[in-house]
Design an enzyme around this catalytic site. Sequence first.
Site, PDB file in Angstrom:
ATOM      1  N   LYS A 192       8.585  23.483 -11.942  1.00  0.00           N
ATOM      2  CA  LYS A 192       7.693  22.542 -11.739  1.00  0.00           C
ATOM      3  C   LYS A 192       7.148  22.157 -10.455  1.00  0.00           C
ATOM      4  O   LYS A 192       6.030  22.155 -10.339  1.00  0.00           O
ATOM      5  CB  LYS A 192       8.559  21.250 -12.528  1.00  0.00           C
ATOM      6  N   GLU A 198      11.693  19.919 -22.484  1.00  0.00           N
ATOM      7  CA  GLU A 198      10.935  20.165 -21.401  1.00  0.00           C
ATOM      8  C   GLU A 198      12.088  21.370 -20.636  1.00  0.00           C
ATOM      9  O   GLU A 198      11.470  21.912 -19.365  1.00  0.00           O
ATOM     10  CB  GLU A 198      10.959  18.874 -20.342  1.00  0.00           C
ATOM     11  N   ASN A 214       2.023  21.547 -19.598  1.00  0.00           N
ATOM     12  CA  ASN A 214       1.625  21.023 -20.901  1.00  0.00           C
ATOM     13  C   ASN A 214       1.886  22.013 -22.082  1.00  0.00           C
ATOM     14  O   ASN A 214       1.428  21.505 -23.165  1.00  0.00           O
ATOM     15  CB  ASN A 214       0.225  20.378 -20.930  1.00  0.00           C
ATOM     16  N   HIS A 255       1.420  15.675 -28.469  1.00  0.00           N
ATOM     17  CA  HIS A 255       0.567  14.425 -28.297  1.00  0.00           C
ATOM     18  C   HIS A 255      -0.032  14.024 -29.556  1.00  0.00           C
ATOM     19  O   HIS A 255      -0.096  12.932 -29.982  1.00  0.00           O
ATOM     20  CB  HIS A 255      -0.416  14.559 -26.890  1.00  0.00           C
ATOM     21  N   LYS A 267       4.156  11.514 -10.357  1.00  0.00           N
ATOM     22  CA  LYS A 267       3.162  10.835 -11.373  1.00  0.00           C
ATOM     23  C   LYS A 267       3.897   9.546 -11.491  1.00  0.00           C
ATOM     24  O   LYS A 267       4.975   9.408 -11.940  1.00  0.00           O
ATOM     25  CB  LYS A 267       3.019  11.640 -12.597  1.00  0.00           C
ATOM     26  N   HIS A 324       9.146  11.860 -27.543  1.00  0.00           N
ATOM     27  CA  HIS A 324       8.295  12.575 -26.817  1.00  0.00           C
ATOM     28  C   HIS A 324       8.793  14.121 -26.833  1.00  0.00           C
ATOM     29  O   HIS A 324       8.087  15.090 -27.368  1.00  0.00           O
ATOM     30  CB  HIS A 324       7.993  12.381 -25.421  1.00  0.00           C
ATOM     31  N   HIS A 383       2.257  20.619 -25.459  1.00  0.00           N
ATOM     32  CA  HIS A 383       1.979  19.171 -25.522  1.00  0.00           C
ATOM     33  C   HIS A 383       0.820  18.587 -26.140  1.00  0.00           C
ATOM     34  O   HIS A 383       0.693  17.619 -26.696  1.00  0.00           O
ATOM     35  CB  HIS A 383       1.959  18.676 -23.959  1.00  0.00           C
ATOM     36  N   ARG A 421      -1.799  23.260 -13.508  1.00  0.00           N
ATOM     37  CA  ARG A 421      -0.593  22.515 -13.691  1.00  0.00           C
ATOM     38  C   ARG A 421      -0.640  22.019 -15.414  1.00  0.00           C
ATOM     39  O   ARG A 421       0.299  21.818 -15.894  1.00  0.00           O
ATOM     40  CB  ARG A 421      -0.862  20.827 -13.161  1.00  0.00           C
ATOM     41  N   ARG A 474       0.851  -1.444   0.082  1.00  0.00           N
ATOM     42  CA  ARG A 474       0.063  -0.120   0.018  1.00  0.00           C
ATOM     43  C   ARG A 474       0.910   1.325  -0.046  1.00  0.00           C
ATOM     44  O   ARG A 474       0.492   2.229   0.538  1.00  0.00           O
ATOM     45  CB  ARG A 474      -0.964  -0.050   1.122  1.00  0.00           C
ATOM     46  N   GLU A 507      -3.881  17.982 -10.883  1.00  0.00           N
ATOM     47  CA  GLU A 507      -3.934  18.447 -12.260  1.00  0.00           C
ATOM     48  C   GLU A 507      -5.404  18.841 -12.783  1.00  0.00           C
ATOM     49  O   GLU A 507      -5.966  18.609 -13.497  1.00  0.00           O
ATOM     50  CB  GLU A 507      -3.678  17.376 -13.016  1.00  0.00           C
TER      51      GLU A 507
HETATM   52  N1  LIG Z   1       6.161  10.744 -14.372  1.00  0.00           N
HETATM   53  C1  LIG Z   1       6.206  12.016 -15.070  1.00  0.00           C
HETATM   54  O1  LIG Z   1       5.428  13.049 -14.857  1.00  0.00           O
HETATM   55  C2  LIG Z   1       6.733  11.723 -16.333  1.00  0.00           C
HETATM   56  C3  LIG Z   1       6.872  13.090 -17.427  1.00  0.00           C
HETATM   57  C4  LIG Z   1       7.493  12.895 -18.583  1.00  0.00           C
HETATM   58  C5  LIG Z   1       7.545  11.718 -19.271  1.00  0.00           C
HETATM   59  N2  LIG Z   1       7.495  10.419 -18.334  1.00  0.00           N
HETATM   60  C6  LIG Z   1       7.778   8.921 -19.025  1.00  0.00           C
HETATM   61  O2  LIG Z   1       9.073   9.013 -18.933  1.00  0.00           O
HETATM   62  C7  LIG Z   1       9.551   8.079 -20.171  1.00  0.00           C
HETATM   63  C8  LIG Z   1      10.586   8.952 -21.011  1.00  0.00           C
HETATM   64  O3  LIG Z   1      11.808   8.866 -20.131  1.00  0.00           O
HETATM   65  P1  LIG Z   1      12.993   9.154 -20.838  1.00  0.00           P
HETATM   66  O4  LIG Z   1      12.945   9.954 -21.992  1.00  0.00           O
HETATM   67  O5  LIG Z   1      13.987   9.513 -19.834  1.00  0.00           O
HETATM   68  O6  LIG Z   1      13.476   7.812 -21.598  1.00  0.00           O
HETATM   69  P2  LIG Z   1      14.247   6.322 -21.139  1.00  0.00           P
HETATM   70  O7  LIG Z   1      13.650   6.164 -19.830  1.00  0.00           O
HETATM   71  O8  LIG Z   1      13.538   5.206 -22.137  1.00  0.00           O
HETATM   72  O9  LIG Z   1      15.502   6.746 -21.421  1.00  0.00           O
HETATM   73  C9  LIG Z   1      16.050   6.811 -22.759  1.00  0.00           C
HETATM   74  C10 LIG Z   1      17.162   5.924 -23.162  1.00  0.00           C
HETATM   75  O10 LIG Z   1      18.269   6.490 -22.407  1.00  0.00           O
HETATM   76  C11 LIG Z   1      19.058   5.565 -21.806  1.00  0.00           C
HETATM   77  N3  LIG Z   1      19.690   6.338 -20.622  1.00  0.00           N
HETATM   78  C12 LIG Z   1      19.246   6.591 -19.685  1.00  0.00           C
HETATM   79  N4  LIG Z   1      19.982   7.172 -18.739  1.00  0.00           N
HETATM   80  C13 LIG Z   1      21.166   7.071 -19.407  1.00  0.00           C
HETATM   81  C14 LIG Z   1      22.515   7.630 -19.352  1.00  0.00           C
HETATM   82  N5  LIG Z   1      22.934   8.302 -18.306  1.00  0.00           N
HETATM   83  N6  LIG Z   1      23.453   7.257 -20.470  1.00  0.00           N
HETATM   84  C15 LIG Z   1      23.186   6.573 -21.393  1.00  0.00           C
HETATM   85  N7  LIG Z   1      22.097   5.959 -21.696  1.00  0.00           N
HETATM   86  C16 LIG Z   1      21.060   6.268 -20.767  1.00  0.00           C
HETATM   87  C17 LIG Z   1      17.847   4.547 -21.312  1.00  0.00           C
HETATM   88  O11 LIG Z   1      18.357   3.252 -20.972  1.00  0.00           O
HETATM   89  C18 LIG Z   1      16.956   4.585 -22.565  1.00  0.00           C
HETATM   90  O12 LIG Z   1      17.494   3.610 -23.508  1.00  0.00           O
HETATM   91  C19 LIG Z   1       8.309   7.764 -20.757  1.00  0.00           C
HETATM   92  O13 LIG Z   1       7.847   6.387 -20.352  1.00  0.00           O
HETATM   93  C20 LIG Z   1       7.182   8.839 -20.158  1.00  0.00           C
HETATM   94  O14 LIG Z   1       5.913   8.412 -20.156  1.00  0.00           O
HETATM   95  C21 LIG Z   1       7.026  10.534 -17.084  1.00  0.00           C
END
Ligand SMILES: NC(=O)c1ccc[n+]([C@@H]2O[C@H](COP(=O)([O-])OP(=O)(O)OC[C@H]3O[C@@H](n4cnc5c(N)ncnc54)[C@H](O)[C@@H]3O)[C@@H](O)[C@H]2O)c1
Length: 350
Positions: free
Chosen positions: A215, A173, A233, A240, A131, A253, A236, A229, A109, A225
């Site tokens: 942020k 971002e 976006n 999207h 999130k 993205h 975005h 908030r 939980r 949200e």
């Molecule tokens: N929770 C939130 O508020 C929120 C906000 C925006 C995006 N997201 C989510 O985040 C995800 C995308 O995140 P991302 O862009 O970090 O992608 P990711 O986590 O897939 O990382 C991108 C790539 O880089 C590699 N990588 C990571 N750190 C590295 C480093 N230091 N050196 C070399 N390689 C590295 C990873 O293995 C991957 O192949 C999506 O699933 C999206 O939905 C969440």
Amino acid sequence: MERSYEVCLDEGGSLPEVLRGRFDGRRFALVTNSALEGLYGELIAGWCRELDAVKCVIPDGERYKCLNTWKDILDTLLEARLGRDAVVVAFGGGVVGDIAGFAAASFMRGIDYVQVPTTLLAMVDSSVGGKTAVNHPLGKNLIGAFHQPALVWIETRFLSTLPDRHFFSGYAEVFKNAFIGGEEMFSFIDRHHEDLMAKDRAALSEAIGRSVAIKAAIVSEDERESGTRALLNFGHTFAHALEHYYNYVGVLHGEAVHWGMACALDLARRQAIIPPAHTQRFEALSAKLLKPVLPSRPEPERLYESMFTDKKVRRGALRLILPTAPGVSAICDDVGKEPIVATLSDLFAG
Ligand SMILES: NC(=O)c1ccc[n+]([C@@H]2O[C@H](COP(=O)([O-])OP(=O)(O)OC[C@H]3O[C@@H](n4cnc5c(N)ncnc54)[C@H](O)[C@@H]3O)[C@@H](O)[C@H]2O)c1
């Protein structure tokens, strides 16, 4: 606000020491992915030794941000007989952070977790805000929870190994804050864009700190949200739509967000939302916006239709965030189809 937490940015010192100091006598589970294990295996092994942590390595890639991987993480925690006082440490990008955060939100939980983001996107965006989620075959991030981390530990040195494409994508971002983070952030991005693109560590550290603060301020006002908030976006709704248009293939993205910001800026000019007094400053900023290569030229009418698939569409009406002054944007619910399609046609022409 549910709970406040500290964000440590390039503070130096040893993460295990900090964690042992904060979570005295507690057990740890470190979640990472196979790519980071390959790059930082020794560091991870050292952290696990010092923390006596259970290690859980998930496969690399967005497609593994799913219920099966989430279950694998929970299995590992349960098999190690961790209890309610355990602490999950998420070492990775947004995928690792989201899924490890969701595992922490649901294990017994809800237990504490620490975000150690390694991508620029995760440092400025996904690791803060609480999130957590996994994807479902019917859509992205459809299963999840709001669960704030106990601590966010950011070290910009990890960006040195991040592939350029992911770095520039994550930069969207940061750049976005020039539109929503106030006049000072607008000037900061305008002045330091080239340093940031050259991955200057000092500039990056400052940009990340400012982005996180912006942020955090917006999220603490509106954690679930409902209103302000939406500002986060910025760009975005267009982004999207582009991701949906290409079925999430061939466009990251942040790449879509770069185009989305250009669309929002063009639309605001077209609608005369930006007063003439600010036009020059926006033109200078707009010249700095990246325009990543897209898989194909999107067809404006079809792209417009894709905008209605966004989760944030309310009762069939588009909600757009448009710039009104340097660092300031407004939520607009009443922009008609014609100007939007005109923007899409102009920006994605030939
Ligand atoms: N929770 C939130 O508020 C929120 C906000 C925006 C995006 N997201 C989510 O985040 C995800 C995308 O995140 P991302 O862009 O970090 O992608 P990711 O986590 O897939 O990382 C991108 C790539 O880089 C590699 N990588 C990571 N750190 C590295 C480093 N230091 N050196 C070399 N390689 C590295 C990873 O293995 C991957 O192949 C999506 O699933 C999206 O939905 C969440």
